[in-house]
Design a protein around this motif. Structure first.
Motif, PDB file in Angstrom:
ATOM      1  N   VAL A  74       0.862  -1.180   0.000  1.00 41.39           N
ATOM      2  CA  VAL A  74       0.000   0.000   0.000  1.00 41.39           C
ATOM      3  C   VAL A  74       0.892   1.221   0.000  1.00 41.39           C
ATOM      4  O   VAL A  74       1.841   1.300   0.778  1.00 41.39           O
ATOM      5  N   GLU A  75       0.576   2.152  -0.865  1.00 40.85           N
ATOM      6  CA  GLU A  75       1.339   3.403  -0.899  1.00 40.85           C
ATOM      7  C   GLU A  75       0.445   4.539  -0.410  1.00 40.85           C
ATOM      8  O   GLU A  75      -0.588   4.821  -1.004  1.00 40.85           O
ATOM      9  N   VAL A  76       0.818   5.162   0.682  1.00 45.41           N
ATOM     10  CA  VAL A  76       0.138   6.360   1.164  1.00 45.41           C
ATOM     11  C   VAL A  76       0.816   7.514   0.440  1.00 45.41           C
ATOM     12  O   VAL A  76       1.987   7.802   0.668  1.00 45.41           O
ATOM     13  N   VAL A  77       0.066   8.159  -0.466  1.00 41.86           N
ATOM     14  CA  VAL A  77       0.688   9.171  -1.324  1.00 41.86           C
ATOM     15  C   VAL A  77       0.730  10.553  -0.696  1.00 41.86           C
ATOM     16  O   VAL A  77       1.392  11.444  -1.216  1.00 41.86           O
ATOM     17  N   GLY A  78       0.048  10.740   0.431  1.00 46.32           N
ATOM     18  CA  GLY A  78       0.146  12.033   1.082  1.00 46.32           C
ATOM     19  C   GLY A  78      -0.881  12.207   2.173  1.00 46.32           C
ATOM     20  O   GLY A  78      -1.785  11.403   2.348  1.00 46.32           O
ATOM     21  N   GLU A  79      -0.684  13.270   2.892  1.00 47.35           N
ATOM     22  CA  GLU A  79      -1.600  13.657   3.969  1.00 47.35           C
ATOM     23  C   GLU A  79      -1.665  15.174   3.936  1.00 47.35           C
ATOM     24  O   GLU A  79      -0.644  15.838   3.746  1.00 47.35           O
ATOM     25  N   CYS A  80      -2.844  15.720   4.089  1.00 51.03           N
ATOM     26  CA  CYS A  80      -2.957  17.172   4.021  1.00 51.03           C
ATOM     27  C   CYS A  80      -4.093  17.662   4.908  1.00 51.03           C
ATOM     28  O   CYS A  80      -4.924  16.898   5.363  1.00 51.03           O
ATOM     29  N   ILE A  81      -4.074  18.951   5.138  1.00 47.41           N
ATOM     30  CA  ILE A  81      -5.106  19.624   5.918  1.00 47.41           C
ATOM     31  C   ILE A  81      -5.653  20.740   5.049  1.00 47.41           C
ATOM     32  O   ILE A  81      -4.899  21.548   4.525  1.00 47.41           O
ATOM     33  N   GLY A  82      -6.956  20.760   4.902  1.00 48.31           N
ATOM     34  CA  GLY A  82      -7.600  21.829   4.150  1.00 48.31           C
ATOM     35  C   GLY A  82      -7.931  21.450   2.718  1.00 48.31           C
ATOM     36  O   GLY A  82      -7.357  20.537   2.126  1.00 48.31           O
TER      37      GLY A  82
ATOM     38  N   LEU B 273      -3.237  17.681  -3.976  1.00 50.43           N
ATOM     39  CA  LEU B 273      -2.643  16.355  -3.784  1.00 50.43           C
ATOM     40  C   LEU B 273      -3.347  15.310  -4.639  1.00 50.43           C
ATOM     41  O   LEU B 273      -2.706  14.541  -5.358  1.00 50.43           O
ATOM     42  N   ILE B 274      -4.662  15.286  -4.571  1.00 50.45           N
ATOM     43  CA  ILE B 274      -5.405  14.262  -5.314  1.00 50.45           C
ATOM     44  C   ILE B 274      -5.304  14.505  -6.815  1.00 50.45           C
ATOM     45  O   ILE B 274      -5.170  13.558  -7.590  1.00 50.45           O
ATOM     46  N   SER B 275      -5.313  15.760  -7.237  1.00 47.46           N
ATOM     47  CA  SER B 275      -5.175  16.068  -8.665  1.00 47.46           C
ATOM     48  C   SER B 275      -3.816  15.624  -9.199  1.00 47.46           C
ATOM     49  O   SER B 275      -3.711  15.139 -10.328  1.00 47.46           O
ATOM     50  N   SER B 276      -2.781  15.772  -8.400  1.00 46.19           N
ATOM     51  CA  SER B 276      -1.435  15.444  -8.878  1.00 46.19           C
ATOM     52  C   SER B 276      -1.073  13.966  -8.737  1.00 46.19           C
ATOM     53  O   SER B 276      -0.321  13.428  -9.539  1.00 46.19           O
ATOM     54  N   THR B 277      -1.626  13.281  -7.729  1.00 41.31           N
ATOM     55  CA  THR B 277      -1.240  11.880  -7.495  1.00 41.31           C
ATOM     56  C   THR B 277      -2.251  10.881  -8.037  1.00 41.31           C
ATOM     57  O   THR B 277      -1.897   9.721  -8.248  1.00 41.31           O
ATOM     58  N   ARG B 278      -3.510  11.307  -8.207  1.00 43.19           N
ATOM     59  CA  ARG B 278      -4.587  10.450  -8.712  1.00 43.19           C
ATOM     60  C   ARG B 278      -4.639   9.093  -7.989  1.00 43.19           C
ATOM     61  O   ARG B 278      -4.508   8.036  -8.607  1.00 43.19           O
ATOM     62  N   PRO B 279      -4.850   9.109  -6.673  1.00 48.37           N
ATOM     63  CA  PRO B 279      -4.890   7.851  -5.919  1.00 48.37           C
ATOM     64  C   PRO B 279      -6.153   7.051  -6.252  1.00 48.37           C
ATOM     65  O   PRO B 279      -7.118   7.582  -6.809  1.00 48.37           O
ATOM     66  N   ASP B 280      -6.152   5.784  -5.893  1.00 47.89           N
ATOM     67  CA  ASP B 280      -7.330   4.940  -6.053  1.00 47.89           C
ATOM     68  C   ASP B 280      -8.389   5.268  -5.010  1.00 47.89           C
ATOM     69  O   ASP B 280      -9.583   5.129  -5.262  1.00 47.89           O
ATOM     70  N   LEU B 281      -7.946   5.683  -3.838  1.00 45.91           N
ATOM     71  CA  LEU B 281      -8.838   5.873  -2.702  1.00 45.91           C
ATOM     72  C   LEU B 281      -8.452   7.123  -1.931  1.00 45.91           C
ATOM     73  O   LEU B 281      -7.266   7.352  -1.667  1.00 45.91           O
ATOM     74  N   TRP B 282      -9.435   7.921  -1.551  1.00 49.84           N
ATOM     75  CA  TRP B 282      -9.233   9.085  -0.681  1.00 49.84           C
ATOM     76  C   TRP B 282      -9.950   8.792   0.625  1.00 49.84           C
ATOM     77  O   TRP B 282     -11.154   8.587   0.657  1.00 49.84           O
ATOM     78  N   ILE B 283      -9.214   8.750   1.711  1.00 45.18           N
ATOM     79  CA  ILE B 283      -9.789   8.571   3.050  1.00 45.18           C
ATOM     80  C   ILE B 283      -9.752   9.924   3.735  1.00 45.18           C
ATOM     81  O   ILE B 283      -8.703  10.552   3.811  1.00 45.18           O
TER      82      ILE B 283
ATOM     83  N   HIS C 286      -4.326  -8.818   0.241  1.00 46.11           N
ATOM     84  CA  HIS C 286      -3.225  -8.377  -0.616  1.00 46.11           C
ATOM     85  C   HIS C 286      -3.496  -6.962  -1.106  1.00 46.11           C
ATOM     86  O   HIS C 286      -3.891  -6.762  -2.247  1.00 46.11           O
ATOM     87  N   PRO C 287      -3.300  -5.939  -0.285  1.00 47.94           N
ATOM     88  CA  PRO C 287      -3.629  -4.584  -0.704  1.00 47.94           C
ATOM     89  C   PRO C 287      -2.728  -4.083  -1.837  1.00 47.94           C
ATOM     90  O   PRO C 287      -1.558  -4.417  -1.895  1.00 47.94           O
ATOM     91  N   SER C 288      -3.322  -3.301  -2.716  1.00 46.47           N
ATOM     92  CA  SER C 288      -2.545  -2.744  -3.815  1.00 46.47           C
ATOM     93  C   SER C 288      -3.076  -1.358  -4.183  1.00 46.47           C
ATOM     94  O   SER C 288      -3.061  -0.974  -5.333  1.00 46.47           O
ATOM     95  N   LEU C 289      -3.584  -0.644  -3.203  1.00 44.30           N
ATOM     96  CA  LEU C 289      -4.170   0.660  -3.458  1.00 44.30           C
ATOM     97  C   LEU C 289      -3.204   1.774  -3.105  1.00 44.30           C
ATOM     98  O   LEU C 289      -2.448   1.676  -2.156  1.00 44.30           O
ATOM     99  N   GLU C 290      -3.289   2.860  -3.866  1.00 47.77           N
ATOM    100  CA  GLU C 290      -2.616   4.096  -3.474  1.00 47.77           C
ATOM    101  C   GLU C 290      -3.651   4.896  -2.720  1.00 47.77           C
ATOM    102  O   GLU C 290      -4.794   5.012  -3.140  1.00 47.77           O
ATOM    103  N   ILE C 291      -3.264   5.459  -1.599  1.00 48.95           N
ATOM    104  CA  ILE C 291      -4.223   6.099  -0.707  1.00 48.95           C
ATOM    105  C   ILE C 291      -3.770   7.494  -0.354  1.00 48.95           C
ATOM    106  O   ILE C 291      -2.619   7.708  -0.021  1.00 48.95           O
ATOM    107  N   ALA C 292      -4.708   8.434  -0.427  1.00 49.11           N
ATOM    108  CA  ALA C 292      -4.445   9.808   0.025  1.00 49.11           C
ATOM    109  C   ALA C 292      -5.339  10.066   1.231  1.00 49.11           C
ATOM    110  O   ALA C 292      -6.504   9.711   1.219  1.00 49.11           O
ATOM    111  N   GLY C 293      -4.814  10.683   2.252  1.00 53.20           N
ATOM    112  CA  GLY C 293      -5.608  10.965   3.445  1.00 53.20           C
ATOM    113  C   GLY C 293      -5.618  12.455   3.717  1.00 53.20           C
ATOM    114  O   GLY C 293      -4.670  13.158   3.397  1.00 53.20           O
TER     115      GLY C 293
END
Length: 105
Positions: free
Chosen positions: A10-18, A25-35, A95-102
């Protein structure tokens, strides 16, 4: 976050506030899932509207830790997407294989 980041598949592509940081972040990394843990409201509606217009396959998961038993809310657009999220969740447990942005508000 630490539990997810500790998993090698699992790749956590970033964490942000606001909102602005989240959109960038989501526009630039295009993760599979946003938590996120945002409260319901205009900011969340605006963010979802924008993000889903540029990244329609984005799965969205809201985790609200202040609820007595916790709250998990998913944004789905169809029954097939709901089944896809269920399958991804099942895969994540094995077997996780998601990129995740939080993010948080």
């Amino acid at each position: 976050k630490n539990s997810l980041a500790a998993r090698p598949d699992v790749e956590v592509v970033g964490e942000c506030i606001g909102m602005v940081d989240t959109l960038l972040l989501i526009s630039s990394t295009r993760p599979d899932l946003w938590i996120h843990s945002w409260d319901e409201g205009d900011d969340l509606d605006a963010a979802l509207s924008h993000l889903l217009s540029i990244h329609p396959s984005l799965a969205v998961m809201r985790v609200h830790p202040d609820e007595p038993a916790g709250c998990l809310q998913l944004q789905v657009h169809s029954i097939s997407q709901l089944f896809e999220i269920a399958n991804r969740t099942r895969s994540l447990l094995d077997h996780p294989s998601l990129e995740i942005a939080g993010s948080s508000p």
